[in-house]
Design an enzyme around this catalytic site. Structure first.
Site, PDB file in Angstrom:
ATOM      1  N   SER A 240       2.277  76.375 -10.440  1.00  0.00           N
ATOM      2  CA  SER A 240       1.601  75.659  -9.106  1.00  0.00           C
ATOM      3  C   SER A 240       2.645  75.688  -7.061  1.00  0.00           C
ATOM      4  CB  SER A 240       1.346  74.492  -9.063  1.00  0.00           C
ATOM      5  OG  SER A 240       1.378  73.463 -10.080  1.00  0.00           O
TER       6      SER A 240
ATOM      7  N   ASP B 209      -5.820  68.377  -5.388  1.00  0.00           N
ATOM      8  CA  ASP B 209      -4.674  67.758  -5.778  1.00  0.00           C
ATOM      9  C   ASP B 209      -4.690  66.581  -6.487  1.00  0.00           C
ATOM     10  OD1 ASP B 209      -2.259  68.457  -6.399  1.00  0.00           O
ATOM     11  OD2 ASP B 209      -2.627  70.000  -5.386  1.00  0.00           O
TER      12      ASP B 209
ATOM     13  N   HIS C   7       2.721  65.739  -5.561  1.00  0.00           N
ATOM     14  CA  HIS C   7       2.423  67.057  -6.316  1.00  0.00           C
ATOM     15  C   HIS C   7       1.741  67.939  -4.335  1.00  0.00           C
ATOM     16  CE1 HIS C   7       2.985  65.587 -10.018  1.00  0.00           C
ATOM     17  NE2 HIS C   7       4.658  66.434  -9.692  1.00  0.00           N
TER      18      HIS C   7
END
Length: 810
Positions: A406, A194, A232
């Site tokens: 996600s 990620d 994220h």
């Protein structure tokens, strides 16, 4: 000769002393790997008082189970060994040796009473050098009289899970049911492919495995310590393993550890080389095949941005499967139409996850099948999991509610960590079959379909399904590095930013791929992260294609775009701003969001604003303004409905809140910060100490709540205290006047002050934004302040300016 006789006598006497010491207690010089044990002193009351009372209630033939510990304890400080495996081996040998050499007499004693029918059963516990004994009250009292017994305690204990109330999304997949069975991810390592992870977050810091084999940045920009510039990876890792420091448990497997590969660079882009290197590192983090330090679970919350099939990473995914790792992917956020699958999630070796809301309804943007790749078997996505308004960890110690596939994928990755705690030797195929065959069927079509796949993740059902053919195995935790059995399955970590690659056919033999982080956020009606960053991928059409990623795109996106107004005119990031304007900052780039001079308010400082939606802004000004025939004082709030925003701003104003109607009238009651809550209440702070109906004790460091019964030209409603600044360290000085604020959907309070501030060791200036995570609000306010500034204005040249007002993403 006499000396020899004396020596023999000395040896005989010494031997007798050693035997006496061994018989009566004291030190016993038994050694295993050079480790000795110690003999602890006994106390007069070996029986626990509650147990003594319970024994008095038993009938003569009744039995009770107790835990008996002996006085001899292995000296753990003297455990040695050159390697972790050797130390663990020596530890186990030493513990067993202590038990073997000291438990014999009591074993014989218990066996004799078992033969008499007074002991039902007993089991040796070498880890504590003791026994579990089920016997009559008479025998238990006799046990307490044995000279080598240290304690006798009840086997019954009243325990509850060491986790706070779980978030609803975790309950919906039955994660707490596995916690109650003792499976919380212990002994399992999950890996995040990620944007990185914020190592400083209280819910993630202690869960990092640590060491040089637990973080990999293939770009070499941050080679030693985990970092996350976008947030994220912090979101998705929180869903997998986050704890409960914020008041509720946010992670599916809170006792698992994490490691991470940073596949997005500082500019927010990515390269195929980096992704390949990332998968290669995942399989062998320390570069030594002889050590077993690979994770059991790997999460991928990224996809290409355009439809179609690209098998660039299919060999990597096949290698993961061969290693016992199930490649979990976010299915993509490109619904609601069919045929919106994305690579690599639609590759035959991948396991894509769609997202649901809390009512088991598919989220509109969740990608649908069928898969665009030949060789695909079954529906697309494979299964679905919660992915709407998921409460999880964020940058700067904060929490955030995010939406997208996600967020759904890490539910599955974390769920696999729970299952692997119980069944550590599952192959990738066994993991996949368990998830598919236990999923809860959803939708109008009975059976698998290309919207819900095989159905919703159900971890308890998967556990029970595996239990029909296997016996759960306790997984040991090793904080230094994980020792993973050969067929240990691993799932994929998630990234709320879906990194995507776009295939654009051109008239030449060159294809261009764009990595675009596209995670969804709340609160918005169009949940997409903005802005995106791109990097182009060029492939030459040869029999053996060579791939080069050439970064050509904008700098890094921000997980939370910040909209702000300044006290003074300033050019920042190449953008000229006046005090009546609103700037937009994405984490690296600046742009003009609202041009006040275009809208007719160029003569006054924009003192406070709150962005309601993409076209609506609430505003207060430092002096009276007249627009559209409306005169608004500094105690009023205007509503601006935009027809265009940016460098050419246009729209109309109307009165939203008339302060004079509800008690705001003096210059000390000018509105200098405001925020509109989702339930319609208006949060207001003033330049001085306000006095309004039913609330006369307000200060400039406080935030008041106005609950309207009517708004506009005839405003009415009631006041209450929302945030008492003096309760949380903000002083009475004008410097700590709250002059800018925003309260996000999760209740976090973001603040800026008129001057320098100091709260709980955190200091800053008027150009900074800091975060309070409230434990309580109202008349008694309590705050947990983030340990670092959320926005450091000095970094961007704002040292001589003041952030007048701000607001997070739309």
């Amino acid at each position: 000769m006499h000396e020899n006789i004396r020596m023999k006598k000395f040896l005989s006497t010494g031997l007798l002393i050693c035997l006496l010491i061994s018989f009566f207690g004291g030190w016993i010089p038994a050694r295993a790997s050079t480790v000795t044990w110690q003999t602890l002193d006994t106390t007069p009351n070996k029986l626990d008082p509650a147990l003594r009372e319970l024994l008095q209630t038993l009938q003569p033939d009744d039995t009770l189970t107790v835990i008996v510990t002996l006085r001899q304890r292995t000296d753990l400080a003297r455990i040695n060994g050159l390697t972790r495996r050797e130390r663990r081996r020596n530890l186990i040998r030493s513990l067993r040796n202590t038990a073997d050499r000291t438990q014999g007499p009591l074993k014989n004693w218990l066996q004799a009473r078992r033969n008499q029918g007074r002991v039902q059963k007993f089991e040796s516990l070498w880890v504590i050098n003791g026994f579990s004994v089920t016997a009559t009250a008479e025998v238990i009292n006799e046990l307490a009289q044995q000279p080598n017994v240290l304690t006798v305690a009840s086997d019954e204990i009243d325990i509850v899970p060491a986790y706070a109330t779980p978030e609803l999304n975790l309950s919906n997949i039955n994660a707490p049911a596995l916690w109650d069975l003792g499976y919380t991810g212990q002994g399992i390592v999950v890996a995040s492919m990620d944007s990185g992870v914020d190592l400083n977050h209280i819910d993630l810091a202690a869960r990092w495995r640590g060491g040089s084999n637990s973080w990999f940045d293939p770009y070499g920009q941050h080679p030693t310590t985990p970092i996350d510039l976008s947030g994220h990876g912090t979101w998705t890792t929180g869903v997998m393993v986050g704890g409960d420091a914020g008041g509720t448990t946010v992670g599916v497997a809170p006792d698992a550890q994490w490691i991470a590969v940073r596949i997005f660079n500082d500019a927010g882009g990515g390269t195929a080389t980096a992704v390949h290197q990332g998968y290669q590192w995942i399989l062998d983090p320390d570069g030594n095949p002889e050590t077993d330090d690979a994770p059991q679970v790997v999460n991928n919350s990224w996809t290409y941005s355009t439809p179609g099939c690209d098998l660039e990473f299919e060999p990597d995914l096949q290698a993961l499967r061969a290693a016992g790792i199930l490649p979990v992917f976010a299915a993509g956020n490109y619904g609601p139409s069919g045929n919106t699958s994305r690579s690599p999630a639609n590759n035959p070796a991948a396991f894509p996850i769609g997202n649901l809301n809390d009512n088991n309804m598919i989220y509109s943007n969740s990608s649908r099948g069928p898969s665009a790749c030949l060789g695909w078997a079954g529906p697309y996505p494979k299964i679905v999991a919660p992915g709407v308004t998921i409460h999880t960890t964020d940058l700067f110690g904060a929490y955030y509610d995010a939406t997208g596939t996600s967020l759904a994928a890490p539910h599955v990755a974390g769920g696999l960590a729970l299952l692997l705690s119980a069944y550590p030797n599952l192959s990738a195929a066994e993991q996949e079959n368990a998830l598919i065959n236990s999923a809860v069927d959803l939708g109008l079509i009975v059976g698998p379909d290309d919207t819900y796949g095989h159905g919703r993740l159900d971890l308890l059902a998967a556990f029970n399904l595996l239990g029909n053919s296997s016996t759960p195995t306790a997984t040991l935790t090793d904080s230094a590095a994980t020792s993973t059995p050969t067929d240990t399955p691993t799932t994929a970590l998630t990234d709320t930013a879906t990194a995507t690659a776009t295939s654009l056919q051109t008239s030449t033999a060159t294809q261009t791929f764009t990595f675009t982080p596209t995670a969804t956020l709340l609160p918005t009606n169009t949940p997409t992260i903005i802005p995106t960053s791109t990097s182009t991928f060029t492939a030459t059409a040869t029999h053996t294609p060579t791939h080069t990623f050439t970064p050509t795109a904008t700098p890094s996106y921000s997980h939370n775009p910040l909209y702000l107004s300044l006290v003074n005119n300033q050019t920042i990031g190449g953008i000229s701003s006046s005090d009546e304007d609103i700037l937009r900052f994405d984490g690296l780039n600046w742009s003009l969001f609202f041009d006040g001079s275009d809208a007719g308010v160029g003569g006054s400082d924009l003192f406070a604003f709150s962005i309601v939606d993409a076209d609506t802004i609430l505003m207060s000004f430092s002096s009276t303004v007249t627009v559209n025939g409306i005169s608004a004082a500094p105690q009023d709030v205007l509503r601006f409905e935009a027809t265009s925003l940016g460098n050419v701003t246009s729209g109309t104003f109307s009165m939203y809140f008339d302060g004079s109607d509800v008690g705001l009238s003096t210059s000390s009651e000018n509105i200098d910060s405001l925020s509109l809550l989702p339930d319609g209440r208006l949060l207001i702070s003033t330049t001085g100490n306000p006095s309004v109906p039913n609330l006369t004790t307000g200060r400039d460091e406080d935030i008041l709540t106005f609950t309207p019964t009517s708004l506009g030209d005839a405003t009415s409603g009631s006041w209450s205290m929302y945030f008492d600044g003096s309760d949380v360290g903000l002083g009475e000085t004008s410097a700590e006047d709250v002059d800018a604020l925003d309260v996000t959907a999760n209740g976090n309070v973001y603040l800026s002050t008129l001057g320098n501030f100091l709260v709980n060791g955190l200091s800053g200036a008027d150009e900074d934004v800091f975060l309070c995570m409230p434990a309580s609000v109202g008349d008694v306010t309590a705050c947990n302040y983030a340990p670092v500034l959320y926005f450091d204005g000095s970094t961007w040249g704002l040292t001589s300016n003041d952030v007048d007002a701000f607001k997070f993403s739309l």
